[in-house]
Design an enzyme around this catalytic site. Structure first.
Site, PDB file in Angstrom:
ATOM      1  N   HIS A 104       0.873  -1.177   0.000  1.00 43.05           N
ATOM      2  CA  HIS A 104       0.000   0.000   0.000  1.00 43.05           C
ATOM      3  C   HIS A 104       0.916   1.235   0.000  1.00 43.05           C
ATOM      4  O   HIS A 104       2.025   1.187   0.533  1.00 43.05           O
ATOM      5  CB  HIS A 104      -0.827  -0.060   1.285  1.00 43.05           C
ATOM      6  CG  HIS A 104      -1.907   0.970   1.403  1.00 43.05           C
ATOM      7  ND1 HIS A 104      -1.652   2.260   1.790  1.00 43.05           N
ATOM      8  CD2 HIS A 104      -3.244   0.895   1.205  1.00 43.05           C
ATOM      9  CE1 HIS A 104      -2.807   2.943   1.834  1.00 43.05           C
ATOM     10  NE2 HIS A 104      -3.780   2.135   1.479  1.00 43.05           N
ATOM     11  N   ASP A 125       3.071  -4.748   7.941  1.00 43.90           N
ATOM     12  CA  ASP A 125       1.846  -3.970   7.756  1.00 43.90           C
ATOM     13  C   ASP A 125       0.684  -4.963   7.857  1.00 43.90           C
ATOM     14  O   ASP A 125       0.421  -5.716   6.927  1.00 43.90           O
ATOM     15  CB  ASP A 125       1.877  -3.277   6.389  1.00 43.90           C
ATOM     16  CG  ASP A 125       0.572  -2.547   6.089  1.00 43.90           C
ATOM     17  OD1 ASP A 125      -0.389  -2.669   6.881  1.00 43.90           O
ATOM     18  OD2 ASP A 125       0.497  -1.870   5.049  1.00 43.90           O
ATOM     19  N   GLN A 167      -4.552  -5.446   6.817  1.00 44.08           N
ATOM     20  CA  GLN A 167      -5.560  -6.302   6.200  1.00 44.08           C
ATOM     21  C   GLN A 167      -5.652  -7.667   6.874  1.00 44.08           C
ATOM     22  O   GLN A 167      -6.608  -8.395   6.638  1.00 44.08           O
ATOM     23  CB  GLN A 167      -5.253  -6.506   4.702  1.00 44.08           C
ATOM     24  CG  GLN A 167      -5.347  -5.232   3.874  1.00 44.08           C
ATOM     25  CD  GLN A 167      -6.779  -4.737   3.720  1.00 44.08           C
ATOM     26  OE1 GLN A 167      -7.749  -5.479   3.865  1.00 44.08           O
ATOM     27  NE2 GLN A 167      -6.915  -3.454   3.424  1.00 44.08           N
ATOM     28  N   LYS A 181     -10.698  -0.736  10.161  1.00 41.88           N
ATOM     29  CA  LYS A 181     -10.909  -1.909   9.300  1.00 41.88           C
ATOM     30  C   LYS A 181     -11.330  -3.132  10.116  1.00 41.88           C
ATOM     31  O   LYS A 181     -11.595  -4.186   9.566  1.00 41.88           O
ATOM     32  CB  LYS A 181      -9.626  -2.231   8.522  1.00 41.88           C
ATOM     33  CG  LYS A 181      -9.253  -1.183   7.475  1.00 41.88           C
ATOM     34  CD  LYS A 181      -8.001  -1.611   6.736  1.00 41.88           C
ATOM     35  CE  LYS A 181      -7.288  -0.465   6.048  1.00 41.88           C
ATOM     36  NZ  LYS A 181      -7.916  -0.022   4.814  1.00 41.88           N
ATOM     37  N   CYS A 228      -4.769   2.648  -3.654  1.00 37.23           N
ATOM     38  CA  CYS A 228      -3.520   3.119  -3.047  1.00 37.23           C
ATOM     39  C   CYS A 228      -2.376   2.129  -3.241  1.00 37.23           C
ATOM     40  O   CYS A 228      -1.570   1.912  -2.323  1.00 37.23           O
ATOM     41  CB  CYS A 228      -3.688   3.402  -1.550  1.00 37.23           C
ATOM     42  SG  CYS A 228      -4.861   4.695  -1.224  1.00 37.23           S
TER      43      CYS A 228
HETATM   44  C1  LIG Z   1      -2.348  -2.890   3.462  1.00 41.50           C
HETATM   45  C2  LIG Z   1      -2.692  -1.524   3.957  1.00 41.50           C
HETATM   46  N1  LIG Z   1      -1.753  -0.782   4.545  1.00 41.50           N
HETATM   47  C3  LIG Z   1      -2.017   0.452   5.015  1.00 41.50           C
HETATM   48  C4  LIG Z   1      -3.279   0.999   4.918  1.00 41.50           C
HETATM   49  C5  LIG Z   1      -3.507   2.369   5.442  1.00 41.50           C
HETATM   50  O1  LIG Z   1      -4.447   2.371   6.450  1.00 41.50           O
HETATM   51  P1  LIG Z   1      -5.000   3.752   7.017  1.00 41.50           P
HETATM   52  O2  LIG Z   1      -5.528   4.502   5.832  1.00 41.50           O
HETATM   53  O3  LIG Z   1      -6.045   3.359   7.966  1.00 41.50           O
HETATM   54  O4  LIG Z   1      -3.859   4.463   7.641  1.00 41.50           O
HETATM   55  C6  LIG Z   1      -4.291   0.245   4.321  1.00 41.50           C
HETATM   56  C7  LIG Z   1      -5.660   0.751   4.199  1.00 41.50           C
HETATM   57  O5  LIG Z   1      -6.081   1.468   3.359  1.00 41.50           O
HETATM   58  C8  LIG Z   1      -3.988  -1.040   3.815  1.00 41.50           C
HETATM   59  O6  LIG Z   1      -4.920  -1.781   3.215  1.00 41.50           O
END
Ligand SMILES: Cc1ncc(COP(=O)(O)O)c(C=O)c1O
Lengths: 410, 151
Positions: free
Chosen positions: A123, A199, A202, A225, A367
């Site tokens: 991401h 990370d 998910q 999430k 993203c």
């Molecule tokens: C794999 C992953 N990493 C990071 C994020 C970033 O999360 P957040 O927007 O809640 O900071 C997301 C969510 O959009 C994600 O799916």
């Protein structure tokens, strides 16, 4: 107690909403999840009865609020099996947690001549903070590529890790659903002398998490999430690393003492929680953890494997070659996130047509633009299932896609 | 709730299936690239401008039916036209898309007598606010291309 998604669904007020006489089919939980009654009630109750500042005052409200806030930290610790509660740092979201690692650990440990390893399925939140830092410090970013079925291609892992100081990677892809072999990657990293950052945005909402079994060094995820409110995220880090790191943001709450000549940092976790933290959100996150724990994360995962298998089979049976589901084909190696491509129909148009039946899916790059380029697309339509999605949701999705083929079929 | 037939008019689908003026123009033709950062739609507009006239126009890139058909219709509407007429058409089109230009006084009056022809089919997009950006992408990119020097 057996897991029944149609019963679980009743816990979510918004999913009872009927729009134009049709139910809401919420298939965008990889983006953000809906909230159960218990979370809404916990927030409401806290605001009505116990809201106050944390850590600073002697009066009853303040002590109740502090207990609630610290109680949430303990719940999160237990939920991910972290060794100690003070290793849990509350942030704004996972993005801030990853930025904290890059800015605090990264800026003290990375310089010209160093390197870190990322993967092609990250991401932007796990790419851009490192690119920002690399532009300042001049270290190298190496990339783990993908196999044709959307898994990490680990054949050169040891070479990539050779001399690297850190690896930061996703436990589950937010586009392909791929579950990555966290323990294998962490142990390879440690053998190479690198730290491992996961990370877990998910994965934490969808399967059991044990950061000690992973043996990871840092883990980041977001409350929104996992049935909790937006506005709070979690960073777990090893005490020895967190202790050695400089603070991230400066201000109130993170100091032990401030003099005109300088400041002294507070102990963990306050050191990394500058300013008034997301108090209400923490209470909501604690309630979300209770909710998920009561359902059982093993059961949640088992349900998602089942619903994924069902949805993939239905889509393939109905549309065959005209539909592509990106990522791993086996539901056992993936989460319930299906990025789909319909022959001749753009993802935006797919999501527009699905909206007619109140089906919420995300169309776009999710993203993850580097991954999109590798897949050779500019966008996908992503349907992501969660604990409240039933076979009926999958059926409505499959049936409604007919309309897309009818309209655009060439 | 507006229906899909408001959005996906037959003429839009026709331009999507058989886009007009698709391709590229070699330098020195002017070129601009437009992106819709939210969804990743991409449009490249190539212009061969001789004097005050757009002699030729080509479009490449990829995106949804609305962005691609809008680009195709735009190319058909501006090919062979005088630049001032084209700029007036851009304004008229944006007005149809309910887009208020900032500093409207410096950009002049909108000539409502300008015929939109096929472009009228895109009017239904206004009922789907998130798609307005898809419809206007090609037009903003066209203006950028007109402002660019020859390559
Ligand atoms: C794999 C992953 N990493 C990071 C994020 C970033 O999360 P957040 O927007 O809640 O900071 C997301 C969510 O959009 C994600 O799916």
């Amino acid at each position: 107690m057996t897991f029944d998604a149609s019963v679980v669904r009743r816990d979510f007020p918004v999913l009872q909403r009927v729009i134009n006489g049709k139910p809401l089919v919420y298939l965008d939980s990889a983006n953000t999840s809906q909230k159960p009654d218990s979370v809404i009630t916990a927030i409401d109750h806290f605001l009505r009865n116990s809201y106050g500042p944390i850590n600073r005052s002697a009066y009853l409200l303040a002590s109740e609020a502090t207990d609630a806030y610290e109680g949430a930290r303990s719940k999160v610790r237990k939920f991910i099996n972290a060794p100690q509660a003070h290793e849990i740092v509350f942030t704004k979201n996972a993005t801030e947690a990853l930025n904290l690692i890059a800015r605090s650990w990264g800026s003290t440990n990375l310089g010209a001549g160093d390197s870190i390893v990322l993967t092609h399925m990250e991401h932007h939140a796990n790419i851009v903070p490192w690119q920002m830092l690399a532009a300042e410090k001049g270290f190298e970013i190496r990339w783990i590529p993908l196999t044709s079925d959307g898994q990490l291609d680990l054949s050169d892992l040891n070479t990539l890790l050779d001399g690297a100081k850190a690896i930061s990677f996703t436990a589950m892809s937010n586009v392909l659903g791929t579950i990555t072999p966290v323990e294998q990657i962490v142990s390879a990293a440690h053998r190479a002398g690198a730290i491992a950052i996961v990370d877990a945005c998910q994965s934490v909402p969808h399967m059991p998490t044990d950061v000690q079994a992973w043996d990871a060094d840092f883990v980041a995820f977001s409350s929104h999430k996992m049935c909790g409110p937006s506005g709070i995220g979690v960073l777990w880090g090893r005490e020895s690393l967190l202790d050695a790191m400089p603070p991230f943001l400066g201000g109130g709450n993170m100091i032990a003492d401030v003099k005109l000549e300088g400041f002294k940092c507070a102990e963990l976790p306050a050191k990394f929680e500058a300013g008034t933290p997301p108090i209400v959100e923490a209470v909501g996150l604690g309630a979300a953890v209770d909710y998920l724990t009561s359902l059982g994360m093993e059961s949640v995962r088992a349900h998602e494997v089942e619903i994924t298998a069902y949805a993939m089979r239905s889509l393939k049976d109905r549309y065959g070659e005209r539909i592509t589901i990106h990522g791993p084909t086996s539901p056992a190696c993936r989460g319930a996130t299906l990025s789909i491509a319909l022959e001749g129909v753009h993802p935006h148009d797919v999501s527009q047509i699905l909206d007619q039946e109140n089906i919420c899916v995300r169309a776009g790059h999710h993203c993850a633009k580097p991954l999109m380029r590798i897949l050779g697309v500019t966008a996908t339509a992503r349907a992501s299932f969660y604990l409240y999605n039933t076979e009926s949701d999958a059926d409505i999705l499959t049936d409604t896609l007919v309309g897309a083929f009818d309209l655009f079929g060439m | 709730m507006p229906g899909l037939e408001d959005l996906y008019r037959e003429i839009i689908l026709d331009h999507y299936r058989t886009p007009r003026n698709r391709g590229e123009l070699p330098p020195p033709a002017r070129m601009a690239e437009g992106h819709n950062p939210l969804c990743g739609d991409e449009i490249h507009v190539y212009l061969d401008v001789q004097g005050d006239t757009i002699v030729d126009v080509k479009i490449s890139g990829q995106g949804c039916s609305i962005s691609q058909s809008s680009a195709s219709m735009m190319s058909a509407a501006v090919k062979g036209k005088n630049i001032n007429d084209v700029l007036a058409l851009v304004k008229r089109f944006k007005q149809m898309m309910s887009i208020e230009e900032e500093n409207a006084d410096t950009t002049g009056e909108i000539d409502t007598s300008i015929k939109l022809g096929d472009l009228e089919a895109l009017q239904g997009v206004v009922k789907f606010p998130v798609r307005i950006k898809c419809a206007t992408l090609a037009w903003n990119t066209l203006v950028q291309a007109l402002e660019s020097p020859e390559r």
